[in-house]
Design a protein around this motif. Structure first.
Motif, PDB file in Angstrom:
ATOM      1  N   GLU A 118      31.143 -21.717 -84.574  1.00  0.00           N
ATOM      2  CA  GLU A 118      31.684 -22.732 -83.661  1.00  0.00           C
ATOM      3  C   GLU A 118      33.104 -23.128 -84.065  1.00  0.00           C
ATOM      4  OE1 GLU A 118      27.439 -24.896 -82.443  1.00  0.00           O
ATOM      5  OE2 GLU A 118      28.957 -26.047 -83.495  1.00  0.00           O
ATOM      6  N   ARG A 119      33.310 -23.278 -85.397  1.00  0.00           N
ATOM      7  CA  ARG A 119      34.646 -23.672 -85.865  1.00  0.00           C
ATOM      8  C   ARG A 119      35.678 -22.591 -85.588  1.00  0.00           C
ATOM      9  NH1 ARG A 119      34.538 -27.730 -84.507  1.00  0.00           N
ATOM     10  NH2 ARG A 119      36.746 -27.667 -84.956  1.00  0.00           N
ATOM     11  N   VAL A 120      35.317 -21.352 -85.882  1.00  0.00           N
ATOM     12  CA  VAL A 120      36.318 -20.287 -85.740  1.00  0.00           C
ATOM     13  C   VAL A 120      36.601 -20.014 -84.255  1.00  0.00           C
ATOM     14  CG1 VAL A 120      34.810 -18.231 -85.872  1.00  0.00           C
ATOM     15  CG2 VAL A 120      37.134 -18.120 -86.766  1.00  0.00           C
ATOM     16  N   LEU A 121      35.590 -20.143 -83.400  1.00  0.00           N
ATOM     17  CA  LEU A 121      35.842 -19.983 -81.959  1.00  0.00           C
ATOM     18  C   LEU A 121      36.756 -21.097 -81.460  1.00  0.00           C
ATOM     19  CD1 LEU A 121      32.329 -18.931 -80.516  1.00  0.00           C
ATOM     20  CD2 LEU A 121      34.348 -17.472 -80.817  1.00  0.00           C
ATOM     21  N   SER A 122      36.547 -22.305 -81.987  1.00  0.00           N
ATOM     22  CA  SER A 122      37.403 -23.426 -81.585  1.00  0.00           C
ATOM     23  C   SER A 122      38.857 -23.135 -81.947  1.00  0.00           C
ATOM     24  CB  SER A 122      36.955 -24.725 -82.275  1.00  0.00           C
ATOM     25  OG  SER A 122      35.642 -25.063 -81.894  1.00  0.00           O
ATOM     26  N   GLU A 123      39.064 -22.567 -83.135  1.00  0.00           N
ATOM     27  CA  GLU A 123      40.435 -22.266 -83.560  1.00  0.00           C
ATOM     28  C   GLU A 123      41.026 -21.123 -82.726  1.00  0.00           C
ATOM     29  OE1 GLU A 123      42.382 -23.909 -85.459  1.00  0.00           O
ATOM     30  OE2 GLU A 123      44.036 -22.463 -85.625  1.00  0.00           O
ATOM     31  N   GLU A 129      35.592 -28.328 -79.800  1.00  0.00           N
ATOM     32  CA  GLU A 129      34.189 -28.152 -80.186  1.00  0.00           C
ATOM     33  C   GLU A 129      33.576 -27.028 -79.348  1.00  0.00           C
ATOM     34  OE1 GLU A 129      31.955 -28.588 -82.734  1.00  0.00           O
ATOM     35  OE2 GLU A 129      32.438 -30.723 -82.673  1.00  0.00           O
ATOM     36  N   PHE A 130      32.578 -26.381 -79.921  1.00  0.00           N
ATOM     37  CA  PHE A 130      31.877 -25.314 -79.195  1.00  0.00           C
ATOM     38  C   PHE A 130      30.370 -25.541 -79.239  1.00  0.00           C
ATOM     39  CE2 PHE A 130      33.559 -21.343 -77.423  1.00  0.00           C
ATOM     40  CZ  PHE A 130      34.923 -21.559 -77.543  1.00  0.00           C
ATOM     41  N   THR A 131      29.667 -25.019 -78.247  1.00  0.00           N
ATOM     42  CA  THR A 131      28.210 -24.879 -78.324  1.00  0.00           C
ATOM     43  C   THR A 131      27.902 -23.400 -78.172  1.00  0.00           C
ATOM     44  OG1 THR A 131      26.074 -25.293 -77.286  1.00  0.00           O
ATOM     45  CG2 THR A 131      27.972 -25.396 -75.844  1.00  0.00           C
ATOM     46  N   GLY A 287      33.316 -23.814 -75.047  1.00  0.00           N
ATOM     47  CA  GLY A 287      34.173 -24.695 -75.832  1.00  0.00           C
ATOM     48  C   GLY A 287      34.722 -25.802 -74.949  1.00  0.00           C
ATOM     49  N   VAL A 288      34.922 -26.980 -75.560  1.00  0.00           N
ATOM     50  CA  VAL A 288      35.416 -28.124 -74.780  1.00  0.00           C
ATOM     51  C   VAL A 288      36.459 -28.914 -75.566  1.00  0.00           C
ATOM     52  CG1 VAL A 288      33.309 -28.461 -73.442  1.00  0.00           C
ATOM     53  CG2 VAL A 288      33.565 -29.636 -75.642  1.00  0.00           C
ATOM     54  N   LYS A 289      37.210 -29.707 -74.822  1.00  0.00           N
ATOM     55  CA  LYS A 289      38.119 -30.675 -75.425  1.00  0.00           C
ATOM     56  C   LYS A 289      37.327 -31.943 -75.726  1.00  0.00           C
ATOM     57  CE  LYS A 289      42.134 -28.636 -75.386  1.00  0.00           C
ATOM     58  NZ  LYS A 289      42.964 -28.771 -74.187  1.00  0.00           N
ATOM     59  N   GLU A 290      37.973 -32.803 -76.487  1.00  0.00           N
ATOM     60  CA  GLU A 290      37.297 -33.972 -77.028  1.00  0.00           C
ATOM     61  C   GLU A 290      36.539 -34.806 -75.985  1.00  0.00           C
ATOM     62  OE1 GLU A 290      39.913 -36.243 -79.427  1.00  0.00           O
ATOM     63  OE2 GLU A 290      38.261 -37.351 -80.357  1.00  0.00           O
ATOM     64  N   HIS A 291      37.168 -34.995 -74.816  1.00  0.00           N
ATOM     65  CA  HIS A 291      36.536 -35.888 -73.836  1.00  0.00           C
ATOM     66  C   HIS A 291      35.236 -35.336 -73.267  1.00  0.00           C
ATOM     67  CE1 HIS A 291      39.129 -33.205 -71.488  1.00  0.00           C
ATOM     68  NE2 HIS A 291      38.352 -33.445 -70.464  1.00  0.00           N
ATOM     69  N   LEU A 292      34.982 -34.034 -73.464  1.00  0.00           N
ATOM     70  CA  LEU A 292      33.721 -33.469 -72.959  1.00  0.00           C
ATOM     71  C   LEU A 292      32.664 -33.328 -74.059  1.00  0.00           C
ATOM     72  CD1 LEU A 292      35.071 -30.714 -70.507  1.00  0.00           C
ATOM     73  CD2 LEU A 292      34.065 -32.921 -69.896  1.00  0.00           C
ATOM     74  N   CYS A 332      25.180 -14.089 -81.862  1.00  0.00           N
ATOM     75  CA  CYS A 332      26.218 -14.938 -82.472  1.00  0.00           C
ATOM     76  C   CYS A 332      26.531 -14.467 -83.887  1.00  0.00           C
ATOM     77  CB  CYS A 332      25.755 -16.393 -82.506  1.00  0.00           C
ATOM     78  SG  CYS A 332      25.551 -17.106 -80.864  1.00  0.00           S
ATOM     79  N   LEU A 333      25.491 -14.108 -84.611  1.00  0.00           N
ATOM     80  CA  LEU A 333      25.668 -13.640 -85.987  1.00  0.00           C
ATOM     81  C   LEU A 333      26.543 -12.382 -86.025  1.00  0.00           C
ATOM     82  CD1 LEU A 333      24.862 -13.606 -89.026  1.00  0.00           C
ATOM     83  CD2 LEU A 333      22.869 -12.268 -88.357  1.00  0.00           C
ATOM     84  N   LYS A 334      26.274 -11.449 -85.105  1.00  0.00           N
ATOM     85  CA  LYS A 334      27.067 -10.209 -85.065  1.00  0.00           C
ATOM     86  C   LYS A 334      28.532 -10.516 -84.761  1.00  0.00           C
ATOM     87  CE  LYS A 334      23.138  -7.692 -83.225  1.00  0.00           C
ATOM     88  NZ  LYS A 334      22.620  -6.889 -82.089  1.00  0.00           N
ATOM     89  N   ALA A 335      28.759 -11.434 -83.827  1.00  0.00           N
ATOM     90  CA  ALA A 335      30.133 -11.788 -83.467  1.00  0.00           C
ATOM     91  C   ALA A 335      30.841 -12.436 -84.657  1.00  0.00           C
ATOM     92  CB  ALA A 335      30.134 -12.732 -82.271  1.00  0.00           C
ATOM     93  N   TYR A 336      30.107 -13.270 -85.388  1.00  0.00           N
ATOM     94  CA  TYR A 336      30.696 -13.940 -86.547  1.00  0.00           C
ATOM     95  C   TYR A 336      31.117 -12.913 -87.601  1.00  0.00           C
ATOM     96  CZ  TYR A 336      31.156 -17.014 -90.597  1.00  0.00           C
ATOM     97  OH  TYR A 336      31.637 -17.666 -91.701  1.00  0.00           O
ATOM     98  N   ALA A 337      30.243 -11.944 -87.855  1.00  0.00           N
ATOM     99  CA  ALA A 337      30.563 -10.906 -88.839  1.00  0.00           C
ATOM    100  C   ALA A 337      31.794 -10.106 -88.401  1.00  0.00           C
ATOM    101  CB  ALA A 337      29.356  -9.983 -89.025  1.00  0.00           C
ATOM    102  N   TYR A 338      31.870  -9.832 -87.104  1.00  0.00           N
ATOM    103  CA  TYR A 338      33.013  -9.077 -86.560  1.00  0.00           C
ATOM    104  C   TYR A 338      34.310  -9.860 -86.762  1.00  0.00           C
ATOM    105  CZ  TYR A 338      35.937  -7.085 -82.762  1.00  0.00           C
ATOM    106  OH  TYR A 338      36.942  -6.525 -82.025  1.00  0.00           O
TER     107      TYR A 338
END
Lengths: 485, 126, 445
Positions: A118-123, A129-131, A287-292, A332-338
């Motif tokens: 979630e953190r790396v997708l946000s960056e 923030e991401f779900t 992913g969303v901005k703070e207000h969401l 999600c795990l595979k994407a994170y490893a990639y």
């Protein structure tokens, strides 16, 4: 080839089950029992292995050869991520375990994967923030529309319409409709292939809930008017939504969050190289901005002061549950490893090479096919077979002729606003040699459409079946196997 | 050829008066652009329809299209042949491929529809 | 780097073809004002380093616990042949079979999967799968609503509470009314359920076995509903279908369920498999992909995606579902699983689950202070009452190496002392014995 049921031999079995080791035999009262055993096929393990191996040979994947299916980002799928997803520590982990009291401590590794992804997708996207919960791209769109609806409801905004460009992905309108909104199409400016800003201005009003935008759009064109568009949309407190289907074009080059997009979905199975699986499973994190943030689906993974991870359900404004658990975790795990493997430079190189490959194809083919919008494209280019269609060779015929030349066809007849569209997305993982071979095949087809168009209408001839009668399928509706009388 | 014994709507339905009912189908142009028709969901006999509202669905290989009631009234009869042979619409759009009949319509509404020449030029201009 | 093949030399040649002097030039459409404000991503790593890092994360998870948790998601045996076949990359690196000539493998497998599901549930047709059991249930409700054009759903209290929460989220922006009827002695409460039906009711949603593991014969409910033009949706557990009365046998209109138990790993919540089966007269309302058999232009049999006109890429905003993928690879796993087990193997697996659960009940009943809810028959999952908070108890059992079950207090107020225990064919007599002993010991503490 035979249907598996035709190979069935009574009393064969492909799995040996353990003998019953408990001294009791359970029984179900007669009124609750099924009357006959389910008529499943009866085969040995060898029969099963041969059947599915034979089926696999009738398929074509990225590992077979070039797969330039536009808008689908059919890049190479690394193999090490499959191994990681199969690790017992993840594969055998019950999703209800962290819901036990202090259960989060039992699943720290898995929760860490979720949190860190979630953190790396946000960056990567410039969001706050991401779900990870949405289970596919369309599911992500729907989730984002639900978040936007919750935002407007909370603020008491009376909104009823979502604006969607006429070239948009087909799932956009239905996502908006399920979130309770009616849909208005916004025209594309034919001069530059991007959203018509003047038209948008005239359409946005107090009723506008959101604008759903893909950038680059489905024509492969990057829209540099984003700030202007965002201002128009935000003036009436409408939300700007980014359909991340085409994110592979802009990694490290453009972040939707920096240019005032409020919500975004990304397709892990496109941009982040998880396998498409023959049509799923994918994953479509939002992913969303703070207000969401207050409206994000529950549960959410949080990091506590002591550095441990936990699930939190206490978000009173949340839209609630959209998935049974935490999304398609192993995807999600595979994407994170990639992402870990590629890192900052690697991700940037992805987009650079994806864009280079697409422009190379565009320039290599522009003399041979019509180009509806001739300018630098991003990760995909849209050609038109209109010139060929005049000789009786339609986009579909070009597609089928490519099959006989060993290639998967591009997306055809999409975007809808281009006649005889051929939407080609090479991705970054293809080599110049592969692209050159594809260009040669496309040129040969263009030439044949002049000299011998009939020969192309017979394609494909090298496949197990040739063109199939779709009308017959829809009328006969043979959807399950029945034993011939 | 667009038969001139009937009226047309811009949404490509044709409307033919037959005694105290009107017969409704879709034009040759409409069936041509839909392609092979595979299924027709007909309205229910007795259903009230209002002009311009969707009252049945045609599915082809390419599309699922709503068919709009060209006049307000009550559905008097439907062409149940289409259940088994929806391709009648492709084969004979103006005759055997009719879809439903409306009774109790307002004759004045007929005047708002196009005639054959009007429909043909509408097609040319669009 | 990464998975990029082209060398710098090749990139230069390609740029020349594009009349560009650098790759940066290709990004000229992105003005400086739109360049990233930050892109703070760690540097890349080798495959070896990433594997070590992720293996370490995997080892922090308590996947070694002896598992008695179910709740709709079960620890069943997965034959090795499934992983062997699924790793054929012609399957997993393909996409949706838009080009049927290149996708007969996926298409035929889905057609066979549809046959499996139809036969398992005794229904006429199945779709190519949906995301999971919860979204399948939501889609079934939408399907009912668009069929009889009513907008009220009556939900039995035995439906998985996770699915209930999903249904409420999805329908929050649509005008759909819900009414929930709690269970009586673990089974559907006929009196209250019938009382709640009215002419606005579109469908009744049931689950068998229900969340508490209880099995039921819903025929009387189906009969009553049909007499009022109400559709019946039943969510079910495919392994249980090896023994229990099927949705088809009792006349259910739409059968759905979670297919995870059919050879799909638990994987911390997904990907899973939603299945949906119905009857021919409702097939055109069924969401998702469907594969049909047809002929090619030379008269050979082949398979295509069919009834696509209903789908969102054509109906756009008129589509009532926006699901555009199926879970093809998960459906393939389920199909291989059912092919390996076959007719006898499925029945045997279900019987083993039932036998072991029956034994576990017997052992647990002997523990002082613990009671097994037995007013209605169950399959492989059952509810026990404890002399203390079930959440606290489950924590004590973790220390003894067991995931003891799911504390019902999490979803049901007043049930804080109740634990839902699941037993699959993987649990041995030995493990069940140890489990009972550990429970006894924990309670003596």
């Amino acid at each position: 080839m035979s249907i598996i049921y035709e190979k069935s031999i009574p009393n064969r079995q492909g799995v040996r089950l353990p003998a019953c080791d408990v001294p009791v035999s359970g029984s179900i009262p007669k009124e609750y029992r099924r009357s006959n055993e389910a008529e499943l096929c009866e085969l040995s393990e060898v029969d099963v292995i041969r059947h599915f191996t034979a089926l696999s040979r009738k398929n074509y994947g990225v590992d077979t050869n070039f797969y330039p299916l536009g808008s689908c980002t059919m890049k190479y799928n690394p193999k090490f991520t499959e191994k990681l997803a199969a690790l017992d520590g993840f594969a055998s982990l019950h999703p209800l375990l962290p819901q036990l009291r202090h259960g989060g401590l039992l699943t720290q590794g898995a929760l860490a994967v979720c949190y860190k992804l979630e953190r790396v997708l946000s960056e990567i996207c410039g969001m706050d923030e991401f779900t990870l919960q949405p289970m596919a791209g369309a599911h992500g769109e729907l989730t984002a529309m639900m978040l936007i609806a919750a935002y407007h409801n909370k603020k008491g905004n009376k909104k009823s319409e979502v604006l969607i460009p006429d070239e948009a992905h087909g799932t956009n309108p239905s996502s908006a409709a399920i979130a309770g909104y009616s849909v208005k199409p916004v025209p594309t400016n034919p001069e530059n292939g991007a959203l018509d800003v003047e038209a948008l201005k005239s359409m946005v009003n107090e009723k506008t809930a959101a604008l759903m935008l893909t950038n680059p759009n489905t024509l492969g064109i990057f829209n540099s008017d984003i700030h202007k568009i965002a201002d128009i949309v935000h003036k009436v407190d409408a939300q700007l939504y980014y359909d991340g289907a085409n994110l592979n074009a802009v990694l490290g080059k453009f972040r939707p969050g920096d240019s005032d997009f409020d919500a975004i979905h990304v397709n892990l199975h496109k941009t982040f190289a998880t396998p498409h699986g023959g049509g799923g499973p994918g994953a479509g994190p939002v992913g969303v901005k703070e207000h969401l943030i207050p409206f994000l689906p529950i549960s959410r993974v949080v990091k506590r002061d002591d550095g441990t991870y936990a699930l939190n359900y206490k978000y009173p404004d949340s839209i609630g549950y959209i998935a049974p658990f935490y999304g398609n975790f192993s995807v999600c795990l595979k994407a994170y490893a990639y992402i870990l493997l590629l890192g900052k430079e690697g991700l940037t190189e992805v987009s650079e090479n994806a864009v280079l490959n697409a422009n190379y194809l565009l320039h290599s083919l522009k003399e041979h096919y019509d180009v509806p919008c001739m300018r630098t494209c991003m990760h995909e280019c849209v050609l038109s077979a209109q010139k060929q269609a005049e000789k009786g060779v339609r986009a579909l015929d070009v597609a089928k002729a490519l099959i006989d030349r060993g290639f998967h066809p591009p997306t055809v007849y999409f975007p809808l606003i281009v006649k005889e569209a051929l939407m080609i997305e090479p991705t970054e993982t293809e080599s110049k040699e592969t692209l050159d071979a594809f260009v040669e095949a496309m040129k040969e087809i263009a030439k044949l459409s002049e000299t011998d168009p009939e020969s192309l209408q017979q394609s494909p001839e090298t496949t197990p079946v040739s063109r199939l009668d779709e009308a017959r399928a829809a009328k006969m509706m043979d959807l399950v196997y029945t034993k011939p009388e | 050829m667009t038969p001139d014994d009937r009226k047309y709507a811009e949404s490509h339905e044709w409307i033919k008066v037959d005694g105290d009912v009107v017969v409704v189908g879709i034009s040759d142009h409409a069936q041509e652009s839909l392609g092979d028709i595979t299924f027709v969901e007909l309205p229910e006999v007795g259903a009230e329809v209002t002009k311009g509202s969707d009252c049945c669905v045609i599915e082809s290989v390419k599309a699922a299209s709503d068919i709009y009631a060209p006049l307000s009234g009550t559905i008097a009869e439907v062409n149940s042949e289409l259940d088994a042979t929806p391709e009648l619409i492709n084969q004979s759009p103006y005759d055997e491929g009719w879809m439903f009949k409306i009774k109790g319509f307002d004759a004045a509404e007929l005047e708002t529809l196009l005639d054959a020449a009007g429909y043909s030029s509408f097609l040319e201009n669009n | 780097m990464g998975y990029i093949a082209n060398t710098e030399q090749q990139q230069r040649e390609m740029l020349k073809t594009c009349n560009a002097s650098s790759i940066d030039e290709l990004f000229n459409d992105i003005p400086n004002s739109l360049k990233p404000k930050s892109f703070d991503i760690p540097a890349g790593k080798s495959e070896f380093e990433v594997c070590t890092l992720i293996q370490n994360m995997a080892s922090q998870n308590y996947s070694h616990l002896t598992n008695f948790i179910g709740g709709g998601f079960y620890d069943h045996f997965i034959p090795s042949a499934i992983d062997a076949l699924i790793s054929r990359s012609e399957f997993y690196t393909a996409y949706t079979p838009y080009q049927p000539e290149l996708s007969q493998g996926t298409l035929q497998a889905i057609y066979e999967y549809q046959t499996d599901i139809a036969r398992l549930a005794d229904m006429e047709v199945s779709n190519a799968s949906l995301y999971d059991g919860g979204t399948a249930l939501y889609e079934a409700c939408q399907m009912a609503i668009s069929t009889n054009r009513r907008n009220r759903i009556v939900m039995d209290g035995g439906v998985n509470p996770i699915y209930k929460k999903m249904l409420y989220s999805y329908t929050s922006n649509l005008s759909i009314d819900f009414c929930e009827v709690s269970v009586s002695h673990g089974q559907s409460d006929r009196q209250k359920l019938f009382y709640s039906l009215d002419e606005k009711t579109s469908a009744v949603v049931l689950q068998n076995p229900n969340f508490f593991g209880v099995i039921d014969d819903h025929s009387d409910i189906v009969e009553k509903c049909h007499s009022m033009g109400i559709l019946v949706i039943q969510s079910t557990y495919p392994i249980a279908l090896g023994l229990i009365k099927t949705p088809g046998e009792i006349g259910v209109d739409i059968a759905t369920g979670e297919g995870q138990s059919l050879g799909i790993p638990l994987s911390f919540g997904g990907p899973y498999l939603g299945f949906m089966a119905t009857n021919k007269k409702l097939v055109r309302k069924m969401p998702g992909r469907i594969v049909g058999k047809t002929l090619d232009n030379k008269g050979r049999e082949g398979f295509v995606l069919t009834l696509q006109a209903r789908e969102q890429h054509i109906r756009r905003e008129k589509a009532t579902s926006n699901i555009c993928t199926n879970q093809a690879l998960c459906a393939l796993r389920a199909h291989i699983y059912l092919s390996l087990l076959g007719k006898k193997g499925l029945t045997q697996t279900a019987q083993l689950c039932l036998d072991k659960a029956t034994y576990a009940k017997k052992r647990i009943k002997e523990i002082p202070g613990v009671d097994v809810m037995e007013s209605s028959p169950t399959f492989n999952e059952f509810t026990i009452s404890l002399p203390l908070d079930a959440g606290e108890f489950a924590g004590m059992m973790i220390d003894r190496g067991f995931a003891a079950g799911f504390p019902l207090g999490r979803y049901y107020e007043g049930m804080e002392n109740y634990l839902l225990v699941a037993v699959t064919e993987k649990r041995t007599k030995h493990e069940i014995g140890h489990f009972a002993e550990a429970m006894e010991e924990a309670l003596c503490q």
